[in-house]
Scaffold this active site. Structure first.
Site, PDB file in Angstrom:
ATOM      1  N   CYS A   2      -4.236  -1.385   5.364  1.00  0.00           N
ATOM      2  CA  CYS A   2      -3.970  -2.809   5.193  1.00  0.00           C
ATOM      3  C   CYS A   2      -2.470  -3.004   4.986  1.00  0.00           C
ATOM      4  O   CYS A   2      -1.811  -2.195   4.342  1.00  0.00           O
ATOM      5  CB  CYS A   2      -4.680  -3.461   4.012  1.00  0.00           C
ATOM      6  N   ARG A  27      -0.878  -0.622  10.058  1.00  0.00           N
ATOM      7  CA  ARG A  27      -1.571  -0.213   8.833  1.00  0.00           C
ATOM      8  C   ARG A  27      -3.053  -0.603   8.822  1.00  0.00           C
ATOM      9  O   ARG A  27      -3.799  -0.219   7.925  1.00  0.00           O
ATOM     10  CB  ARG A  27      -0.899  -0.860   7.618  1.00  0.00           C
ATOM     11  N   TRP A  75      -7.672  -3.291   7.222  1.00  0.00           N
ATOM     12  CA  TRP A  75      -8.496  -2.158   7.634  1.00  0.00           C
ATOM     13  C   TRP A  75      -9.658  -2.176   6.659  1.00  0.00           C
ATOM     14  O   TRP A  75      -9.490  -1.900   5.480  1.00  0.00           O
ATOM     15  CB  TRP A  75      -7.684  -0.865   7.528  1.00  0.00           C
ATOM     16  N   ASN A 101      -4.166  -4.795  -0.787  1.00  0.00           N
ATOM     17  CA  ASN A 101      -4.305  -3.542  -0.048  1.00  0.00           C
ATOM     18  C   ASN A 101      -4.779  -2.500  -1.053  1.00  0.00           C
ATOM     19  O   ASN A 101      -4.052  -2.201  -1.999  1.00  0.00           O
ATOM     20  CB  ASN A 101      -2.944  -3.153   0.549  1.00  0.00           C
ATOM     21  N   GLY A 102      -5.986  -1.981  -0.864  1.00  0.00           N
ATOM     22  CA  GLY A 102      -6.493  -0.974  -1.800  1.00  0.00           C
ATOM     23  C   GLY A 102      -7.981  -1.153  -2.008  1.00  0.00           C
ATOM     24  O   GLY A 102      -8.650  -1.817  -1.215  1.00  0.00           O
ATOM     25  N   GLU A 488      -4.015  20.238  17.362  1.00  0.00           N
ATOM     26  CA  GLU A 488      -3.266  18.984  17.426  1.00  0.00           C
ATOM     27  C   GLU A 488      -3.490  18.291  18.777  1.00  0.00           C
ATOM     28  O   GLU A 488      -3.648  17.068  18.844  1.00  0.00           O
ATOM     29  CB  GLU A 488      -1.777  19.268  17.158  1.00  0.00           C
ATOM     30  N   LYS A 492      -5.076  14.594  19.197  1.00  0.00           N
ATOM     31  CA  LYS A 492      -4.378  13.507  19.905  1.00  0.00           C
ATOM     32  C   LYS A 492      -5.286  12.876  20.944  1.00  0.00           C
ATOM     33  O   LYS A 492      -5.372  11.662  21.063  1.00  0.00           O
ATOM     34  CB  LYS A 492      -3.164  14.051  20.638  1.00  0.00           C
ATOM     35  N   GLU A 495      -8.317  10.867  19.292  1.00  0.00           N
ATOM     36  CA  GLU A 495      -8.021   9.646  18.536  1.00  0.00           C
ATOM     37  C   GLU A 495      -7.551   8.497  19.411  1.00  0.00           C
ATOM     38  O   GLU A 495      -7.804   7.346  19.103  1.00  0.00           O
ATOM     39  CB  GLU A 495      -7.047   9.890  17.383  1.00  0.00           C
ATOM     40  N   HIS A 511     -17.440  33.150  20.311  1.00  0.00           N
ATOM     41  CA  HIS A 511     -18.370  33.069  19.175  1.00  0.00           C
ATOM     42  C   HIS A 511     -19.102  31.733  19.144  1.00  0.00           C
ATOM     43  O   HIS A 511     -19.579  31.321  18.092  1.00  0.00           O
ATOM     44  CB  HIS A 511     -17.611  33.313  17.871  1.00  0.00           C
ATOM     45  N   LYS A 610      -2.514   3.611  10.168  1.00  0.00           N
ATOM     46  CA  LYS A 610      -1.410   4.576  10.073  1.00  0.00           C
ATOM     47  C   LYS A 610      -1.305   5.241   8.697  1.00  0.00           C
ATOM     48  O   LYS A 610      -1.141   6.441   8.603  1.00  0.00           O
ATOM     49  CB  LYS A 610      -0.110   3.847  10.412  1.00  0.00           C
TER      50      LYS A 610
HETATM   51  C1  F6R Z   1      -3.026  11.765  13.690  1.00  0.00           C
HETATM   52  C2  F6R Z   1      -2.562  11.088  12.498  1.00  0.00           C
HETATM   53  C3  F6R Z   1      -3.250  11.367  11.207  1.00  0.00           C
HETATM   54  C4  F6R Z   1      -2.197  11.623  10.115  1.00  0.00           C
HETATM   55  C5  F6R Z   1      -2.878  11.786   8.748  1.00  0.00           C
HETATM   56  C6  F6R Z   1      -1.883  12.123   7.667  1.00  0.00           C
HETATM   57  O1  F6R Z   1      -2.272  11.419  14.798  1.00  0.00           O
HETATM   58  O2  F6R Z   1      -1.661  10.312  12.544  1.00  0.00           O
HETATM   59  O3  F6R Z   1      -4.120  12.440  11.312  1.00  0.00           O
HETATM   60  O4  F6R Z   1      -1.480  12.765  10.449  1.00  0.00           O
HETATM   61  O5  F6R Z   1      -3.545  10.599   8.423  1.00  0.00           O
HETATM   62  O6  F6R Z   1      -0.925  11.125   7.525  1.00  0.00           O
HETATM   63  P1  F6R Z   1       0.429  11.381   6.754  1.00  0.00           P
HETATM   64  O7  F6R Z   1       1.195  12.396   7.511  1.00  0.00           O
HETATM   65  O8  F6R Z   1       1.099  10.044   6.750  1.00  0.00           O
HETATM   66  O9  F6R Z   1       0.065  11.848   5.383  1.00  0.00           O
END
Ligand code: F6R
Length: 615
Positions: A2, A27, A75, A101-102, A488, A492, A495, A511, A610
């Site tokens: 949020c 956010r 969110w 936010n929370g 990773e 990517k 998501e 396995h 984010k």
């Molecule tokens: C994936 C992504 C998330 C963040 C995770 C940690 O692309 O963005 O998996 O890496 O939420 O976020 P931070 O690094 O902000 O603690």
């Protein structure tokens, strides 16, 4: 999650708040709302959907010029995303309006009590409970708004960044924070409030970041009055000068922030090591580390805590720290670590990695480690973020704002920092030869140009994306330093494209996952020059005999894998230890193109946000 934004001053609040919401949309983006007050009438508009939907809905209403405005991009936590659950929320009298936010964890019991006292609730949110609790206290205890907020916040359990105003006080906004971030921008005769500084960067560079359990009463024509929520003691405001500029938070000609951020990697990796890596002198200088080197070299072990992409960067670090510095490393999901009563002593060092510096689980893991006496080192991108302030020391990545929800440049800059730390420790401990140390300093300095070269293969990658965009599953395989890159790459893809993808250490394939392989299954294999090259080639043979479609990331000039693979994505030659910094580039681009071709919102994938400020 949020985003909250607020304004009080003599300009028109509406465009400021709306623009601020657009900047904070990363956010959370399942609903949005705004409330404006001109001293007589409150105009409130909220809707399920994005800020653009809010803008459309609001433009159909008549907005008069207002001195006060608050806005929210959501969110969802409590209550599905719909118009009613969107913020802002009114109190029952209609006098108070709040954004939040929370999460208020004990909202159910408070709600029950308020219902018994005659309050009515229109939404399913915890926020509506909070605003009515504040109202109830204000009326029954006959206190001013600020005091009512303070008393209410002492009753609630959970996390919050809130902003609210009272119809009877047209010159005042009250804000408070615990767990979720809150910045106050100080202009000349005007104030801004936001989850981060981006909504007000063009108006002022002066900002106060509230600490946990602080609240501020912001009155026009007065100084910001900061007080502790617990005991009402006064706090002297600490005003920071922001270094952020507008250009950094705009798309700069790219269609998506994610693409811009992928392409920024050569320059931001340079920013990460600028002034810290002096290859010609054989020196690494990291301010946050210099005074604590002995703690690191005497440590029994290093525990890395992080989530998501940052956790993957931690996994890469495990390989380099153990290889060079010979310090045992464990890499933990912060969300698991915090709840499993881990054994931690004051001889342990915790490295917390977080782009946003706000991730709730990582923050909780830090608090736990500190309670047990460990020294906590932070690697964050966002300057002044909660995690950067909660750690004992640390290093910023200097990647600039990362706005695309999928992390890209955060990953490579985190690895750059971790590589410098590992090299520095190895040098001090004498666990790396002088020639290997020097070689890696020089090679690290070359990484930006190698990343640049990897980016030049974008068109080839786009062609591969066209062929595989309709696949429903992907496997990503890598070994050693490139096993975390496989994880990773899969993250990517899933998501942003919503295609199921899994990353595995290549040798683990036998396995279990090998059962999935048929002629429909694309398998991305990282097969660059390394100590495991021959073994990866054998793994590729195993896939080939089961007719899987092989997309291989190879070192330029490779001939062996080129013969075996169906498609290749070339990257320049680098030492294996640094290869994750380049092998990750084609995987980012592949995900980007596939997601784009499937019509996904690359910057704002569904269900994500984010900064994950809830656990
Ligand atoms: C994936 C992504 C998330 C963040 C995770 C940690 O692309 O963005 O998996 O890496 O939420 O976020 P931070 O690094 O902000 O603690």
């Amino acid at each position: 999650m949020c985003g909250i934004v607020g304004y009080i001053g003599n300009r028109d609040a509406y465009p400021i708040v709306l623009n601020g919401l657009k900047r904070l949309e990363y956010r959370g983006y399942d609903s949005a709302g705004i409330a404006l007050y001109d001293g007589t009438k409150i105009q409130l508009c909220k809707t399920k959907g994005k800020v653009a939907d809010l803008e459309e809905k609001f433009s159909r209403q008549m907005a008069t010029k207002c001195k006060i405005g608050i806005g929210h991009t959501r969110w969802a936590t409590h209550g599905v995303p719909n118009d009613i659950n969107s913020h802002p929320h009114y109190s029952n009298s209609g006098d108070l309006v709040i954004i939040h936010n929370g999460i208020i964890e004990n909202y159910a019991s408070i709600k029950k009590e308020l219902i018994n006292r005659g309050y009515t609730f229109y939404s399913d949110t915890d926020t509506e409970v909070l605003v009515n609790l504040i109202e109830d206290i204000k009326i029954n205890q006959k206190v001013k708004l600020g005091q009512a907020v303070q008393i209410a916040l002492n009753e609630v359990v959970g996390a919050y960044a809130i902003a609210l105003f009272d119809k009877n006080k047209p010159d005042e906004i009250v804000v408070a924070k615990l767990g979720s971030p809150l910045a106050i921008g100080i202009g000349e005769d005007e104030f801004f409030v936001a989850s981060d500084a981006t909504p007000f960067i063009e108006f002022t560079k002066n900002a106060i970041y509230l600490e946990d359990e602080e609240m501020a009463i912001i009155r026009l024509g007065k100084d910001v009055n900061i007080r502790k929520v617990k005991d009402d003691s006064s706090v002297a405001p600490y005003i920071q000068k922001l270094k952020l500029n507008l250009e950094q938070i705009e798309k700069g000609g790219y269609d998506y922030f994610m693409l811009k951020e992928i392409y920024e990697q050569p320059s931001v990796i340079k920013d990460t090591y600028r002034g810290r890596l002096l290859a010609d002198k054989g020196i690494i200088k990291l301010g946050g580390l210099e005074n604590h080197i002995e703690k690191f070299t005497n440590a029994d072990r290093i525990i890395i805590v992080a989530c998501g992409t940052s956790w993957h960067a931690g996994l890469v670090a495990e390989y380099i720290f153990e290889d060079w510095a010979r310090i045992p490393v464990e890499v933990e999901y912060a969300s698991e670590f915090r709840y499993r009563n881990p054994v931690i002593t004051d001889k342990d060092i915790i490295i917390a990695i977080s782009q946003s510096g706000e991730t709730a689980d990582t923050l909780a893991a830090i608090k736990l480690a500190k309670e047990k006496g460990a020294f906590v080192y932070g690697i964050c991108n966002v300057v002044g973020s909660t995690i950067s302030r909660a750690t004992d020391s640390g290093t910023y990545t200097h990647a600039g704002p990362e706005i695309g929800v999928a992390s890209t440049k955060a990953f490579t800059t985190q690895i750059t920092v971790l590589t410098m730390i590992a090299l520095k420790l190895a040098k001090v401990k004498g666990t790396i030869s002088q020639s290997n140390y020097r070689l890696h300093l020089r090679e690290l300095e070359l990484i930006p140009s190698n990343v640049e070269m990897a980016l030049q293969k974008n068109n080839d990658i786009e062609e591969i994306a066209k062929l595989f965009k309709d696949a429903t599953n992907f496997l990503y395989l890598g070994r050693g330093y490139n096993f975390p890159v496989a994880l990773e790459g899969a993250l990517k893809l899933k998501e942003i494209s919503y295609i199921h993808a899994e990353g595995y250490p290549a040798a683990e394939m036998k396995h279990g996952p090998i059962a999935l392989i048929d002629e429909q299954m694309p398998i991305v294999v990282i097969a660059v020059n390394s100590n495991h090259y021959d073994k990866v080639v054998s793994n590729i043979q195993e896939i080939k005999s089961r007719k899987g479609k092989i997309i291989a990331v190879v070192t330029e000039g490779d001939t062996v894998v080129k013969e075996l693979a169906d498609y290749i994505m070339e990257v320049p030659n680098t030492p294996e230890t640094l290869s994750p910094l380049v092998t990750t580039i084609p995987l980012q681009l592949l995900s980007y193109h596939i997601a784009l071709m499937l019509g996904r919102n690359v910057d704002q994938p569904r269900n994500l946000a984010k900064a994950v400020t809830v656990e």
